[in-house]
Design a protein around this motif. Structure first.
Motif, PDB file in Angstrom:
ATOM      1  N   ASN A 107     -14.165  -2.469  -8.006  1.00  0.00           N
ATOM      2  CA  ASN A 107     -13.524  -2.059  -6.750  1.00  0.00           C
ATOM      3  C   ASN A 107     -14.143  -2.778  -5.556  1.00  0.00           C
ATOM      4  OD1 ASN A 107     -11.777  -0.114  -5.123  1.00  0.00           O
ATOM      5  ND2 ASN A 107     -13.814   0.381  -4.347  1.00  0.00           N
ATOM      6  N   THR A 108     -15.467  -2.956  -5.576  1.00  0.00           N
ATOM      7  CA  THR A 108     -16.135  -3.641  -4.461  1.00  0.00           C
ATOM      8  C   THR A 108     -15.642  -5.082  -4.338  1.00  0.00           C
ATOM      9  OG1 THR A 108     -18.111  -2.261  -4.757  1.00  0.00           O
ATOM     10  CG2 THR A 108     -18.372  -4.310  -3.528  1.00  0.00           C
ATOM     11  N   VAL A 109     -15.566  -5.776  -5.466  1.00  0.00           N
ATOM     12  CA  VAL A 109     -15.071  -7.157  -5.453  1.00  0.00           C
ATOM     13  C   VAL A 109     -13.612  -7.190  -4.983  1.00  0.00           C
ATOM     14  CG1 VAL A 109     -14.542  -9.179  -6.893  1.00  0.00           C
ATOM     15  CG2 VAL A 109     -16.681  -7.888  -7.246  1.00  0.00           C
ATOM     16  N   PHE A 110     -12.827  -6.257  -5.484  1.00  0.00           N
ATOM     17  CA  PHE A 110     -11.408  -6.185  -5.114  1.00  0.00           C
ATOM     18  C   PHE A 110     -11.239  -5.942  -3.620  1.00  0.00           C
ATOM     19  CE2 PHE A 110      -7.615  -3.499  -4.438  1.00  0.00           C
ATOM     20  CZ  PHE A 110      -6.638  -4.394  -4.821  1.00  0.00           C
ATOM     21  N   GLN A 111     -12.059  -5.065  -3.032  1.00  0.00           N
ATOM     22  CA  GLN A 111     -11.955  -4.764  -1.608  1.00  0.00           C
ATOM     23  C   GLN A 111     -12.333  -5.974  -0.748  1.00  0.00           C
ATOM     24  OE1 GLN A 111     -10.503  -2.160  -0.434  1.00  0.00           O
ATOM     25  NE2 GLN A 111     -10.355  -1.128  -2.431  1.00  0.00           N
ATOM     26  N   ILE A 112     -13.359  -6.713  -1.184  1.00  0.00           N
ATOM     27  CA  ILE A 112     -13.774  -7.904  -0.425  1.00  0.00           C
ATOM     28  C   ILE A 112     -12.655  -8.944  -0.423  1.00  0.00           C
ATOM     29  CG2 ILE A 112     -15.397  -9.838  -0.390  1.00  0.00           C
ATOM     30  CD1 ILE A 112     -17.508  -7.907  -1.516  1.00  0.00           C
ATOM     31  N   ILE A 113     -12.036  -9.150  -1.585  1.00  0.00           N
ATOM     32  CA  ILE A 113     -10.920 -10.101  -1.667  1.00  0.00           C
ATOM     33  C   ILE A 113      -9.737  -9.608  -0.827  1.00  0.00           C
ATOM     34  CG2 ILE A 113      -9.239 -11.164  -3.222  1.00  0.00           C
ATOM     35  CD1 ILE A 113     -11.366 -11.037  -5.427  1.00  0.00           C
ATOM     36  N   SER A 114      -9.468  -8.289  -0.897  1.00  0.00           N
ATOM     37  CA  SER A 114      -8.334  -7.718  -0.163  1.00  0.00           C
ATOM     38  C   SER A 114      -8.508  -7.829   1.347  1.00  0.00           C
ATOM     39  CB  SER A 114      -8.144  -6.243  -0.551  1.00  0.00           C
ATOM     40  OG  SER A 114      -7.843  -6.120  -1.926  1.00  0.00           O
ATOM     41  N   PHE A 115      -9.764  -7.876   1.804  1.00  0.00           N
ATOM     42  CA  PHE A 115     -10.015  -8.023   3.243  1.00  0.00           C
ATOM     43  C   PHE A 115      -9.379  -9.317   3.775  1.00  0.00           C
ATOM     44  CE2 PHE A 115     -12.731  -9.805   6.619  1.00  0.00           C
ATOM     45  CZ  PHE A 115     -12.577  -8.828   7.583  1.00  0.00           C
ATOM     46  N   PHE A 116      -9.394 -10.328   2.962  1.00  0.00           N
ATOM     47  CA  PHE A 116      -8.846 -11.614   3.382  1.00  0.00           C
ATOM     48  C   PHE A 116      -7.372 -11.782   3.027  1.00  0.00           C
ATOM     49  CE2 PHE A 116     -13.399 -12.260   2.635  1.00  0.00           C
ATOM     50  CZ  PHE A 116     -13.789 -12.783   3.860  1.00  0.00           C
ATOM     51  N   THR A 117      -6.897 -11.016   2.033  1.00  0.00           N
ATOM     52  CA  THR A 117      -5.517 -11.192   1.558  1.00  0.00           C
ATOM     53  C   THR A 117      -4.548 -10.142   2.076  1.00  0.00           C
ATOM     54  OG1 THR A 117      -5.966  -9.883  -0.438  1.00  0.00           O
ATOM     55  CG2 THR A 117      -6.367 -12.265  -0.558  1.00  0.00           C
ATOM     56  N   GLY A 118      -5.072  -8.990   2.547  1.00  0.00           N
ATOM     57  CA  GLY A 118      -4.190  -7.916   3.015  1.00  0.00           C
ATOM     58  C   GLY A 118      -3.595  -7.098   1.898  1.00  0.00           C
ATOM     59  N   TRP A 119      -4.161  -7.189   0.687  1.00  0.00           N
ATOM     60  CA  TRP A 119      -3.635  -6.400  -0.431  1.00  0.00           C
ATOM     61  C   TRP A 119      -3.755  -4.895  -0.188  1.00  0.00           C
ATOM     62  CZ3 TRP A 119      -6.555  -9.526  -4.778  1.00  0.00           C
ATOM     63  CH2 TRP A 119      -5.928 -10.750  -4.958  1.00  0.00           C
ATOM     64  N   MET A 120      -4.819  -4.478   0.487  1.00  0.00           N
ATOM     65  CA  MET A 120      -5.090  -3.053   0.659  1.00  0.00           C
ATOM     66  C   MET A 120      -4.520  -2.485   1.948  1.00  0.00           C
ATOM     67  SD  MET A 120      -6.658  -1.367  -1.705  1.00  0.00           S
ATOM     68  CE  MET A 120      -7.250  -0.044  -0.698  1.00  0.00           C
ATOM     69  N   THR A 121      -4.589  -3.235   3.012  1.00  0.00           N
ATOM     70  CA  THR A 121      -4.224  -2.707   4.336  1.00  0.00           C
ATOM     71  C   THR A 121      -3.295  -3.664   5.068  1.00  0.00           C
ATOM     72  OG1 THR A 121      -6.407  -1.674   4.466  1.00  0.00           O
ATOM     73  CG2 THR A 121      -5.141  -1.801   6.500  1.00  0.00           C
ATOM     74  N   LYS A 122      -2.189  -3.117   5.580  1.00  0.00           N
ATOM     75  CA  LYS A 122      -1.278  -3.871   6.444  1.00  0.00           C
ATOM     76  C   LYS A 122      -1.382  -3.317   7.864  1.00  0.00           C
ATOM     77  CE  LYS A 122       2.460  -2.989   4.156  1.00  0.00           C
ATOM     78  NZ  LYS A 122       3.880  -3.000   3.722  1.00  0.00           N
ATOM     79  N   ILE A 123      -1.421  -4.201   8.843  1.00  0.00           N
ATOM     80  CA  ILE A 123      -1.545  -3.782  10.239  1.00  0.00           C
ATOM     81  C   ILE A 123      -0.364  -4.350  11.026  1.00  0.00           C
ATOM     82  CG2 ILE A 123      -2.998  -3.860  12.303  1.00  0.00           C
ATOM     83  CD1 ILE A 123      -5.403  -4.181  10.448  1.00  0.00           C
ATOM     84  N   ASN A 124       0.367  -3.453  11.711  1.00  0.00           N
ATOM     85  CA  ASN A 124       1.550  -3.895  12.452  1.00  0.00           C
ATOM     86  C   ASN A 124       1.187  -4.308  13.877  1.00  0.00           C
ATOM     87  OD1 ASN A 124       1.214  -1.527  13.929  1.00  0.00           O
ATOM     88  ND2 ASN A 124       2.765  -0.399  12.763  1.00  0.00           N
ATOM     89  N   GLY A 125       2.217  -4.600  14.668  1.00  0.00           N
ATOM     90  CA  GLY A 125       1.995  -5.062  16.034  1.00  0.00           C
ATOM     91  C   GLY A 125       1.369  -4.032  16.935  1.00  0.00           C
ATOM     92  N   GLN A 126       1.484  -2.754  16.623  1.00  0.00           N
ATOM     93  CA  GLN A 126       0.859  -1.686  17.415  1.00  0.00           C
ATOM     94  C   GLN A 126      -0.568  -1.390  16.939  1.00  0.00           C
ATOM     95  OE1 GLN A 126       4.244  -1.250  16.287  1.00  0.00           O
ATOM     96  NE2 GLN A 126       4.709  -2.143  18.309  1.00  0.00           N
ATOM     97  N   ASN A 127      -1.064  -2.244  16.110  1.00  0.00           N
ATOM     98  CA  ASN A 127      -2.421  -2.100  15.560  1.00  0.00           C
ATOM     99  C   ASN A 127      -2.569  -0.812  14.751  1.00  0.00           C
ATOM    100  OD1 ASN A 127      -4.911  -3.421  15.214  1.00  0.00           O
ATOM    101  ND2 ASN A 127      -5.912  -2.104  16.723  1.00  0.00           N
ATOM    102  N   GLU A 128      -1.528  -0.462  13.994  1.00  0.00           N
ATOM    103  CA  GLU A 128      -1.543   0.708  13.121  1.00  0.00           C
ATOM    104  C   GLU A 128      -1.569   0.218  11.676  1.00  0.00           C
ATOM    105  OE1 GLU A 128       1.039   3.871  15.813  1.00  0.00           O
ATOM    106  OE2 GLU A 128       2.040   2.662  14.292  1.00  0.00           O
ATOM    107  N   TYR A 129      -2.414   0.855  10.896  1.00  0.00           N
ATOM    108  CA  TYR A 129      -2.534   0.408   9.512  1.00  0.00           C
ATOM    109  C   TYR A 129      -1.657   1.231   8.584  1.00  0.00           C
ATOM    110  CZ  TYR A 129      -5.486   4.424   8.185  1.00  0.00           C
ATOM    111  OH  TYR A 129      -5.952   5.673   7.907  1.00  0.00           O
ATOM    112  N   SER A 130      -1.277   0.605   7.480  1.00  0.00           N
ATOM    113  CA  SER A 130      -0.575   1.272   6.386  1.00  0.00           C
ATOM    114  C   SER A 130      -1.069   0.660   5.086  1.00  0.00           C
ATOM    115  CB  SER A 130       0.943   1.109   6.532  1.00  0.00           C
ATOM    116  OG  SER A 130       1.296  -0.268   6.515  1.00  0.00           O
TER     117      SER A 130
END
Length: 390
Positions: A107-130
């Motif tokens: 999970n730690t490795v996956f989260q680090i990779i996701s930080f750069f790829t956006g796999w875990m978190t999407k952020i819209n124009g209002q700076n809200e995450y999903s």
């Protein structure tokens, strides 16, 4: 809602601080155990702080999206680790703990990779995450860690007696429910870190209580060993000395029973048995004497082995009852026969407090000793044996 959530987390953080102080003040904990506790509480604090900061800046357009993504990455990385750290307090290594470590690393490795790829978190124009497209991977890791933690708890509970298991299982249920409520009811329900913190508190209490219980049992066992003669099972010389202190020493000495009878008992011929048949045979003779003494006096007094072949009995008996006990011992020893030794003879002397008014317990025992030695002299005269050689 955010204000309420903040106030709850402040309480959680203060509780973690107090818990750390309790660990620091507990001198019974080893340095390694303290480090495990501190690490657990730090991880819970950092994970909850990351989640709180993520909630705080969510929708704040003046904060760069990079920071929100970073906080969510920290949150998703530390949360499973914090949960797993709780079972690290058990110091109970099994296949489940090893599997937890594997899932945590993945999970730690996956989260680090996701930080750069956006796999875990999407952020819209209002700076809200999903949640991102692979958020399900994190959920799966979280659930696997949770299940493995449950298995670890169940396995850990086997170390306790049945009456101590229910509490550790209920702590597990408490934490699982708290985490489950947050994950299943949505973002407005923030109970995971409350459950982890109170679970940590309860585990500390449970661990401290179990440690004290085990310590009490060890002390009790040591006392039993000190007070019990290892060879015969009678009361030991230490227990005998304590009893004399109770009766003789000022200012807290206890009153002696009015019908106190002191018996001095000694084995005849132990030395010759040791010299001719060996010390195992001598030990058999000592155990045989102890059994005879215990059979006669166990219900009416306290039986002590005070030396190699020397025994003292303190009992509440009248003169008639004391004489009956002496006759009973003679009958038992006459009929006794061991594996290596075929006969047992005891010299017995007794003194009654009612006949020696004003005597201390020690003085009463000396009177019994005199009569015991008289009986021993008579034994040697009748048997024709040389007392100095036996």
């Amino acid at each position: 809602m955010f204000t309420y959530y903040t106030s709850i987390l402040v309480i959680v953080w203060i509780a973690l601080l107090i818990l750390s102080i309790l660990v620091f003040e507990n001198d019974r904990l080893s340095t390694r155990k303290r480090k495990i506790y501190y690490l657990t509480y730090t991880l819970i604090f950092m994970a909850s702080l990351a989640e709180w900061m993520g909630v705080y800046i969510n929708g704040k357009t003046f904060v760069p999206a990079f920071y929100l993504r970073m906080l969510k990455c920290i949150d998703y990385t530390l949360t499973p680790i914090a949960g797993a750290a709780l079972i690290g307090q058990m110091r109970h290594k099994t296949i489940w703990s090893k599997l937890v470590n594997i899932v945590i690393v993945f999970n730690t490795v996956f989260q680090i990779i996701s930080f750069f790829t956006g796999w875990m978190t999407k952020i819209n124009g209002q700076n809200e995450y999903s949640h991102g497209s692979l958020y399900i991977v994190y959920v799966a890791c979280y659930l696997v860690v949770l299940i493995l933690v449950i298995f670890q708890f169940l396995d850990y509970g086997k170390n306790f007696r049945k009456q101590n298991r229910l509490s550790i299982y209920m702590i597990m249920v408490f934490m699982v429910v708290g985490i489950g409520l947050q994950e299943s009811l949505g973002k407005d329900v923030r109970t995971a870190y409350v459950a982890m913190t109170f679970g940590a508190i309860l585990m500390f209490i449970h661990g401290s209580e179990f440690m004290q219980q085990r310590r009490d049992e060890e002390i009790l066992e040591q006392r039993i060993q000190i007070k019990t003669d290892a060879l015969t099972g009678l009361l030991s010389r230490y227990a005998y000395s304590k009893k004399l202190d109770d009766y003789d020493n000022e200012p807290d000495k206890k009153p002696m029973p009015e019908e106190l009878a002191a018996f001095s008992i000694d084995i005849n011929g132990l030395k010759i048995v040791n010299d001719t048949l060996g010390h195992e045979a001598g030990d058999e003779l000592i155990r045989g004497a102890a059994n005879c003494i215990e059979n006669v006096f166990d219900d009416v007094g306290s039986c002590y082995r005070t030396g190699g072949d020397e025994f003292i009995v303190l009992a509440e008996l009248s003169k008639k009852e004391a004489e009956e006990c002496v006759n009973d011992i003679r009958k038992l020893t006459k009929n006794w026969k061991g594996k290596d030794v075929d006969k047992l003879s005891l010299s017995v002397g007794y003194a009654l407090l009612e006949e020696h008014k004003g005597h201390s317990c020690s003085e009463l025992i000396k009177e019994a000793d005199k009569l015991m030695y008289q009986a021993k002299d008579e034994y040697y005269k009748k048997s024709g044996l040389n007392r100095r050689t036996i």
